[in-house]
Design a protein around this motif. Sequence first.
Motif, PDB file in Angstrom:
ATOM      1  N   HIS A  42      -4.752  -4.345  21.844  1.00  0.00           N
ATOM      2  CA  HIS A  42      -5.066  -3.097  21.132  1.00  0.00           C
ATOM      3  C   HIS A  42      -5.746  -2.088  22.061  1.00  0.00           C
ATOM      4  O   HIS A  42      -5.555  -0.887  21.933  1.00  0.00           O
ATOM      5  CB  HIS A  42      -5.955  -3.402  19.923  1.00  0.00           C
ATOM      6  CG  HIS A  42      -6.359  -2.199  19.154  1.00  0.00           C
ATOM      7  ND1 HIS A  42      -5.482  -1.508  18.347  1.00  0.00           N
ATOM      8  CD2 HIS A  42      -7.534  -1.544  19.084  1.00  0.00           C
ATOM      9  CE1 HIS A  42      -6.112  -0.474  17.817  1.00  0.00           C
ATOM     10  NE2 HIS A  42      -7.353  -0.480  18.247  1.00  0.00           N
ATOM     11  N   ARG A  43      -6.507  -2.589  23.011  1.00  0.00           N
ATOM     12  CA  ARG A  43      -7.281  -1.708  23.903  1.00  0.00           C
ATOM     13  C   ARG A  43      -6.674  -1.581  25.300  1.00  0.00           C
ATOM     14  O   ARG A  43      -7.303  -1.043  26.199  1.00  0.00           O
ATOM     15  CB  ARG A  43      -8.711  -2.228  24.001  1.00  0.00           C
ATOM     16  CG  ARG A  43      -9.411  -2.228  22.638  1.00  0.00           C
ATOM     17  CD  ARG A  43     -10.854  -2.541  22.741  1.00  0.00           C
ATOM     18  NE  ARG A  43     -11.534  -1.465  23.477  1.00  0.00           N
ATOM     19  CZ  ARG A  43     -12.718  -1.607  24.045  1.00  0.00           C
ATOM     20  NH1 ARG A  43     -13.350  -2.762  23.978  1.00  0.00           N
ATOM     21  NH2 ARG A  43     -13.288  -0.613  24.687  1.00  0.00           N
ATOM     22  N   ILE A  44      -5.433  -2.042  25.489  1.00  0.00           N
ATOM     23  CA  ILE A  44      -4.864  -2.102  26.827  1.00  0.00           C
ATOM     24  C   ILE A  44      -4.737  -0.718  27.469  1.00  0.00           C
ATOM     25  O   ILE A  44      -4.902  -0.572  28.680  1.00  0.00           O
ATOM     26  CB  ILE A  44      -3.519  -2.868  26.840  1.00  0.00           C
ATOM     27  CG1 ILE A  44      -3.201  -3.361  28.256  1.00  0.00           C
ATOM     28  CG2 ILE A  44      -2.382  -2.034  26.280  1.00  0.00           C
ATOM     29  CD1 ILE A  44      -4.088  -4.448  28.751  1.00  0.00           C
ATOM     30  N   TYR A  45      -4.461   0.312  26.673  1.00  0.00           N
ATOM     31  CA  TYR A  45      -4.349   1.659  27.255  1.00  0.00           C
ATOM     32  C   TYR A  45      -5.704   2.167  27.735  1.00  0.00           C
ATOM     33  O   TYR A  45      -5.779   2.874  28.740  1.00  0.00           O
ATOM     34  CB  TYR A  45      -3.687   2.645  26.283  1.00  0.00           C
ATOM     35  CG  TYR A  45      -2.186   2.485  26.270  1.00  0.00           C
ATOM     36  CD1 TYR A  45      -1.415   2.971  27.320  1.00  0.00           C
ATOM     37  CD2 TYR A  45      -1.551   1.817  25.236  1.00  0.00           C
ATOM     38  CE1 TYR A  45      -0.042   2.812  27.331  1.00  0.00           C
ATOM     39  CE2 TYR A  45      -0.179   1.645  25.241  1.00  0.00           C
ATOM     40  CZ  TYR A  45       0.572   2.147  26.288  1.00  0.00           C
ATOM     41  OH  TYR A  45       1.934   1.981  26.292  1.00  0.00           O
ATOM     42  N   GLU A  46      -6.765   1.817  27.037  1.00  0.00           N
ATOM     43  CA  GLU A  46      -8.102   2.167  27.536  1.00  0.00           C
ATOM     44  C   GLU A  46      -8.335   1.521  28.892  1.00  0.00           C
ATOM     45  O   GLU A  46      -8.896   2.137  29.794  1.00  0.00           O
ATOM     46  CB  GLU A  46      -9.188   1.683  26.563  1.00  0.00           C
ATOM     47  CG  GLU A  46      -9.245   2.415  25.248  1.00  0.00           C
ATOM     48  CD  GLU A  46     -10.278   1.779  24.346  1.00  0.00           C
ATOM     49  OE1 GLU A  46     -11.483   1.875  24.677  1.00  0.00           O
ATOM     50  OE2 GLU A  46      -9.891   1.168  23.337  1.00  0.00           O
ATOM     51  N   GLU A  66     -10.859   3.898  30.877  1.00  0.00           N
ATOM     52  CA  GLU A  66     -11.725   4.472  29.848  1.00  0.00           C
ATOM     53  C   GLU A  66     -12.640   3.438  29.203  1.00  0.00           C
ATOM     54  O   GLU A  66     -13.164   3.665  28.125  1.00  0.00           O
ATOM     55  CB  GLU A  66     -10.867   5.153  28.784  1.00  0.00           C
ATOM     56  CG  GLU A  66     -10.049   6.311  29.320  1.00  0.00           C
ATOM     57  CD  GLU A  66      -9.094   6.893  28.304  1.00  0.00           C
ATOM     58  OE1 GLU A  66      -8.871   6.271  27.246  1.00  0.00           O
ATOM     59  OE2 GLU A  66      -8.540   7.968  28.579  1.00  0.00           O
ATOM     60  N   MET A  67     -12.842   2.302  29.864  1.00  0.00           N
ATOM     61  CA  MET A  67     -13.691   1.240  29.324  1.00  0.00           C
ATOM     62  C   MET A  67     -14.983   1.144  30.123  1.00  0.00           C
ATOM     63  O   MET A  67     -15.029   1.545  31.280  1.00  0.00           O
ATOM     64  CB  MET A  67     -12.989  -0.113  29.421  1.00  0.00           C
ATOM     65  CG  MET A  67     -11.840  -0.303  28.503  1.00  0.00           C
ATOM     66  SD  MET A  67     -11.219  -2.001  28.683  1.00  0.00           S
ATOM     67  CE  MET A  67     -10.644  -2.261  27.028  1.00  0.00           C
ATOM     68  N   SER A  68     -15.969   0.562  29.475  1.00  0.00           N
ATOM     69  CA  SER A  68     -17.218   0.277  30.184  1.00  0.00           C
ATOM     70  C   SER A  68     -16.947  -0.810  31.221  1.00  0.00           C
ATOM     71  O   SER A  68     -15.993  -1.581  31.083  1.00  0.00           O
ATOM     72  CB  SER A  68     -18.284  -0.206  29.199  1.00  0.00           C
ATOM     73  OG  SER A  68     -17.944  -1.507  28.724  1.00  0.00           O
ATOM     74  N   PRO A  69     -17.777  -0.901  32.256  1.00  0.00           N
ATOM     75  CA  PRO A  69     -17.582  -1.948  33.260  1.00  0.00           C
ATOM     76  C   PRO A  69     -17.561  -3.355  32.649  1.00  0.00           C
ATOM     77  O   PRO A  69     -16.768  -4.207  33.074  1.00  0.00           O
ATOM     78  CB  PRO A  69     -18.766  -1.760  34.208  1.00  0.00           C
ATOM     79  CG  PRO A  69     -19.099  -0.299  34.104  1.00  0.00           C
ATOM     80  CD  PRO A  69     -18.839   0.033  32.653  1.00  0.00           C
TER      81      PRO A  69
END
Length: 89
Positions: free
Chosen positions: A17-21, A26-29
Amino acid sequence: MSHDGHAGHGDCSEVLHRIYEYLDGEMSPADVRRVAAHLQECQPCLAEHDLDRAVKDAVRRSCVEDTAPAAVRLQILQRITTVRVEREP
């Protein structure tokens, strides 16, 4: 592939679900480390990651001077979803 996760591999559904982030940085470390660790251990999710990255690269190459319109992104996401549904047993 089950989207419920599998033993030792965490939650595949959340990762996918978050693969594009993840691909867009666009993700936190901490989230990047978690997703990267999951991808190292989960071949089905890694395959989805590679497919999504290839699609993004293809769109990027074809829209060198322009940003991809929202309608194009939606069509691509719909096709990816169709491919996923067709591949599921």
